[in-house]
Enzyme design. Structure first.
Site, short mmCIF file in Angstrom:
data_model
loop_
_atom_site.label_atom_id
_atom_site.label_comp_id
_atom_site.label_asym_id
_atom_site.label_seq_id
_atom_site.Cartn_x
_atom_site.Cartn_y
_atom_site.Cartn_z
N GLY A 36 -114.86 19.83 -1.51
CA GLY A 36 -114.76 18.44 -1.93
C GLY A 36 -115.74 17.60 -1.14
O GLY A 36 -115.35 16.77 -0.31
N LYS A 76 -101.77 5.69 9.51
CA LYS A 76 -102.92 5.47 8.65
C LYS A 76 -102.48 5.14 7.23
O LYS A 76 -103.09 4.31 6.55
CB LYS A 76 -103.83 6.70 8.65
CG LYS A 76 -105.13 6.44 7.88
CD LYS A 76 -106.00 7.66 7.77
CE LYS A 76 -107.22 7.33 6.90
NZ LYS A 76 -108.01 8.52 6.57
N ASN A 128 -105.96 -0.87 0.77
CA ASN A 128 -106.66 -0.18 -0.32
C ASN A 128 -106.51 -0.85 -1.68
O ASN A 128 -107.50 -1.10 -2.38
CB ASN A 128 -106.22 1.27 -0.40
CG ASN A 128 -106.95 2.15 0.59
OD1 ASN A 128 -107.18 1.75 1.73
ND2 ASN A 128 -107.32 3.34 0.17
#
Length: 301
Positions: free
Chosen positions: A7, A178, A186
């Site tokens: 990825g 986090k 976000n």
């Protein structure tokens, strides 16, 4: 050390590139356009301290991970299970997989698919793909890694490559910390298409972020999570230390990609429901991002 990056987006390219720059044998596994650019020109690493073309291998197939000592597992959370299964035939029994993904449960899902050792990692870095074969670094670049067979060796290699890395027994708490930061920033960055510094200048934004954080802290407490550090202070500092950074969710929406919102605010919604903790602000943002992302009309139908 032989390293495969499964990825090869912004996070995988940054850390894989740092290891390649330090002399390790690294292969990036990613999309054809990106792979072609890296094969022809190398990986351009545009960082705050250097701008170089780093030579390393690149491939589109999971089979390129054959012989790797460690796999930096950097796929989107939505692809965790399928990517792990795709890697399975090509890994040695002692290959370490380091999950460098958003969310708190990806390492567990990798363990369900593979028998190799798995280490969850908390990633603190601001990066983006500025084009095929071009990763741009905006700031930070630290890692916190869960203990696992081979983790000490990987941590030493990363530190020697210029990546501050520590091994911690409370990676779960760091992952949750986090997560709560991501849930504060976000979705708002994505829906407004604003970087963090501009975002927090908006009227009422800090109050909304405080509500998102209050809900997340309540869910974490109900789930018995011992958070790492002062999360409320960390949320405040993100806008100062990464003012020009757009969230990964914002980058996905701007490129017409599906987001990881189900594994961020959506995860808090599910855990809140399971634990009897109301999370209305997180529910609203989860719903709005899902409506804004590609495929929402098909889902509604």
């Amino acid at each position: 050390m032989r390293v495969a990056v499964m990825g090869a987006g912004a996070v995988g390219c940054f850390f894989g590139g740092m290891l390649a720059r330090a002399g390790h044998d690294v292969v990036l596994i990613g999309r054809p356009m990106h792979v072609e650019a890296v094969r022809e020109y190398g990986l351009r690493m545009e960082t705050r301290t250097f701008d170089e073309q780093v030579r390393l291998r690149a491939d589109t197939e999971p089979s390129a991970a054959r012989g790797a000592d460690v796999v930096l597992f950097c796929v989107k959370s939505t692809d965790t299970a399928s990517a792990a299964r795709a890697l399975a035939p090509f890994l040695a029994p002692d290959t370490l997989l380091v999950s460098m993904q958003n969310g708190v449960d990806n390492a567990d899902r990798v363990r369900e698919a593979l028998s190799q050792p798995v280490s969850a990692a908390v990633v603190y870095v601001a990066t983006e793909m500025a084009g095929p074969g071009h990763v741009k670094h905006h700031g930070r670049g630290e890692l916190v890694i869960e203990p696992a067979p081979g983790a000490e060796r990987v941590a030493r290699a990363l530190v020697a490559a210029g990546v501050p890395t520590e091994i911690s027994d409370n990676v779960r708490g760091a992952l949750w910390s986090k997560l709560l930061i991501n849930c504060a920033y976000n979705a708002l960055s994505a829906l407004t298409q604003l970087p963090y510094g501009k975002l927090v200048e908006g009227e009422g934004v800090w109050a909304v972020m405080d509500q998102l954080l209050d809900e997340g802290l309540a869910v974490a407490a109900a789930d018995g999570v011992v958070l790492a550090g002062d999360v409320r202070q960390a949320v405040r500092k993100i806008a100062e230390t990464m003012p020009g950074q757009y969230s990964s969710t914002a980058q996905d929406l701007s490129r017409g990609k599906r987001t990881e919102i189900d594994h961020l605010n959506g995860f808090l919604v599910r855990r809140g429901e399971a634990l009897g903790v109301p999370v209305p602000a997180n529910r609203v943002l989860h719903t709005l991002v899902r409506l804004a992302q590609p495929g929402s009309s098909e889902e509604a139908a």
